[in-house]
Design an enzyme around this catalytic site. Sequence first.
Site, PDB file in Angstrom:
ATOM      1  N   GLY A 127      28.333  25.964  55.375  1.00  0.00           N
ATOM      2  CA  GLY A 127      28.426  26.665  54.061  1.00  0.00           C
ATOM      3  C   GLY A 127      28.804  28.158  54.405  1.00  0.00           C
ATOM      4  O   GLY A 127      28.241  28.942  53.771  1.00  0.00           O
ATOM      5  N   ARG A 130      32.435  14.726  49.240  1.00  0.00           N
ATOM      6  CA  ARG A 130      32.277  13.575  48.490  1.00  0.00           C
ATOM      7  C   ARG A 130      33.471  13.492  47.497  1.00  0.00           C
ATOM      8  O   ARG A 130      33.574  14.799  46.872  1.00  0.00           O
ATOM      9  CB  ARG A 130      31.147  13.457  47.700  1.00  0.00           C
ATOM     10  CG  ARG A 130      29.832  13.407  48.589  1.00  0.00           C
ATOM     11  CD  ARG A 130      29.767  12.324  49.508  1.00  0.00           C
ATOM     12  NE  ARG A 130      29.654  11.235  48.983  1.00  0.00           N
ATOM     13  CZ  ARG A 130      29.860   9.749  49.591  1.00  0.00           C
ATOM     14  NH1 ARG A 130      30.203   9.745  50.825  1.00  0.00           N
ATOM     15  NH2 ARG A 130      29.666   8.604  49.000  1.00  0.00           N
ATOM     16  N   ILE A 131      34.249  12.599  47.511  1.00  0.00           N
ATOM     17  CA  ILE A 131      35.239  12.617  46.327  1.00  0.00           C
ATOM     18  C   ILE A 131      34.649  12.217  45.127  1.00  0.00           C
ATOM     19  O   ILE A 131      33.807  11.426  44.927  1.00  0.00           O
ATOM     20  CB  ILE A 131      36.126  11.224  46.694  1.00  0.00           C
ATOM     21  CG1 ILE A 131      36.909  11.574  48.089  1.00  0.00           C
ATOM     22  CG2 ILE A 131      37.259  11.177  45.636  1.00  0.00           C
ATOM     23  CD1 ILE A 131      37.909  10.558  48.543  1.00  0.00           C
ATOM     24  N   LEU A 132      34.820  12.976  43.950  1.00  0.00           N
ATOM     25  CA  LEU A 132      34.139  12.824  42.497  1.00  0.00           C
ATOM     26  C   LEU A 132      35.175  12.074  41.719  1.00  0.00           C
ATOM     27  O   LEU A 132      36.527  11.920  41.732  1.00  0.00           O
ATOM     28  CB  LEU A 132      34.045  14.371  42.114  1.00  0.00           C
ATOM     29  CG  LEU A 132      33.477  15.135  42.916  1.00  0.00           C
ATOM     30  CD1 LEU A 132      33.512  16.664  42.464  1.00  0.00           C
ATOM     31  CD2 LEU A 132      31.869  14.765  42.653  1.00  0.00           C
ATOM     32  N   HIS A 150      40.744  24.205  49.435  1.00  0.00           N
ATOM     33  CA  HIS A 150      41.127  23.191  50.459  1.00  0.00           C
ATOM     34  C   HIS A 150      42.191  23.801  51.579  1.00  0.00           C
ATOM     35  O   HIS A 150      42.835  24.682  51.344  1.00  0.00           O
ATOM     36  CB  HIS A 150      42.197  22.255  49.643  1.00  0.00           C
ATOM     37  CG  HIS A 150      42.895  21.195  50.651  1.00  0.00           C
ATOM     38  ND1 HIS A 150      42.488  19.977  50.893  1.00  0.00           N
ATOM     39  CD2 HIS A 150      44.056  21.324  50.975  1.00  0.00           C
ATOM     40  CE1 HIS A 150      42.943  19.485  51.845  1.00  0.00           C
ATOM     41  NE2 HIS A 150      44.199  20.050  51.738  1.00  0.00           N
ATOM     42  N   ASP A 172      42.773  16.803  45.588  1.00  0.00           N
ATOM     43  CA  ASP A 172      43.608  17.979  46.048  1.00  0.00           C
ATOM     44  C   ASP A 172      44.732  18.189  45.372  1.00  0.00           C
ATOM     45  O   ASP A 172      45.771  18.613  45.802  1.00  0.00           O
ATOM     46  CB  ASP A 172      43.889  17.664  47.889  1.00  0.00           C
ATOM     47  CG  ASP A 172      42.547  17.657  48.709  1.00  0.00           C
ATOM     48  OD1 ASP A 172      42.409  16.884  49.554  1.00  0.00           O
ATOM     49  OD2 ASP A 172      41.587  18.354  48.093  1.00  0.00           O
TER      50      ASP A 172
HETATM   51  C1  GRF Z   1      36.522  24.765  54.916  1.00  0.00           C
HETATM   52  O1  GRF Z   1      37.259  24.518  55.850  1.00  0.00           O
HETATM   53  C2  GRF Z   1      37.092  24.316  53.576  1.00  0.00           C
HETATM   54  O2  GRF Z   1      38.441  24.507  53.554  1.00  0.00           O
HETATM   55  C3  GRF Z   1      36.989  22.902  53.601  1.00  0.00           C
HETATM   56  O3  GRF Z   1      35.520  22.551  54.151  1.00  0.00           O
HETATM   57  C4  GRF Z   1      35.265  23.677  55.078  1.00  0.00           C
HETATM   58  C5  GRF Z   1      33.851  24.284  54.685  1.00  0.00           C
HETATM   59  O4  GRF Z   1      33.539  25.082  55.449  1.00  0.00           O
HETATM   60  N1  GRF Z   1      36.950  22.268  52.383  1.00  0.00           N
HETATM   61  P1  GRF Z   1      31.998  25.865  55.294  1.00  0.00           P
HETATM   62  O5  GRF Z   1      31.035  24.798  55.028  1.00  0.00           O
HETATM   63  O6  GRF Z   1      32.230  26.589  53.926  1.00  0.00           O
HETATM   64  O7  GRF Z   1      32.073  26.604  56.280  1.00  0.00           O
END
Ligand code: GRF
Length: 203
Positions: free
Chosen positions: A11, A90-92, A108, A144
């Site tokens: 996070g 999780r893929i939605l 992404h 994506d």
């Molecule tokens: C990030 O690299 C983001 O691009 C990808 O998952 C990671 C999340 O990192 N979707 P965090 O949990 O926000 O540190």
Amino acid sequence: KRIIVLASGSGTNLQAIIDADQRNAFAGNVVGVISNVPTARCLTRAEEHGIKSVAIDHTQFGSREEFEAQLSEAVDAFAPDLIILAGFMRILTPVFVDKYLGKLINIHPSLLPKYPGLNTHQRAIDAGDEFAGATVHYVTAELDGGPPIIQGKTPIDPDMTAKSLAERILFDVEHHIFPVAVSWFCDNRLRYENGRALLDNKV
Ligand code: GRF
């Protein structure tokens, strides 16, 4: 604007958005955090900031649809204007995506449309790319594949590994572009129209 964040991991993107909220960087407030991983650090971050957090463990459901029904109920309970996916792994399904189309955004870690999916940084290094980066985009049914809102890039130095590149992009790109995208949305400058992200460039 009411903002909720869905996350599955540490996070740090959530933290960047909370920090931006606290310095009033956008006309909105993070009112909730939902994670599919009950032990994920993102939930602790929410609690540390007095933000209501909900854990919905996807492994406890018989199907993706049942998990999403519960997730959707938790989302709706917050009555959000904006739903942010920040490392939500999780893929939605199209049912969920269509319900929130236009108010569901994701980050992404690649310069989309290059490298959708996983292992994005290693793929950029292996391809000999000069730059790598991240993209905040609207979520559509195509993984994506939604229209980009904002991108940030950084050079790939010769000695970089996927790990060091990922770290640089996370802290120097992702944590900067995400709050900008949120501020554009909260200022009603951003809208999703016919599969495109339109930004009102009024001064
Ligand atoms: C990030 O690299 C983001 O691009 C990808 O998952 C990671 C999340 O990192 N979707 P965090 O949990 O926000 O540190």
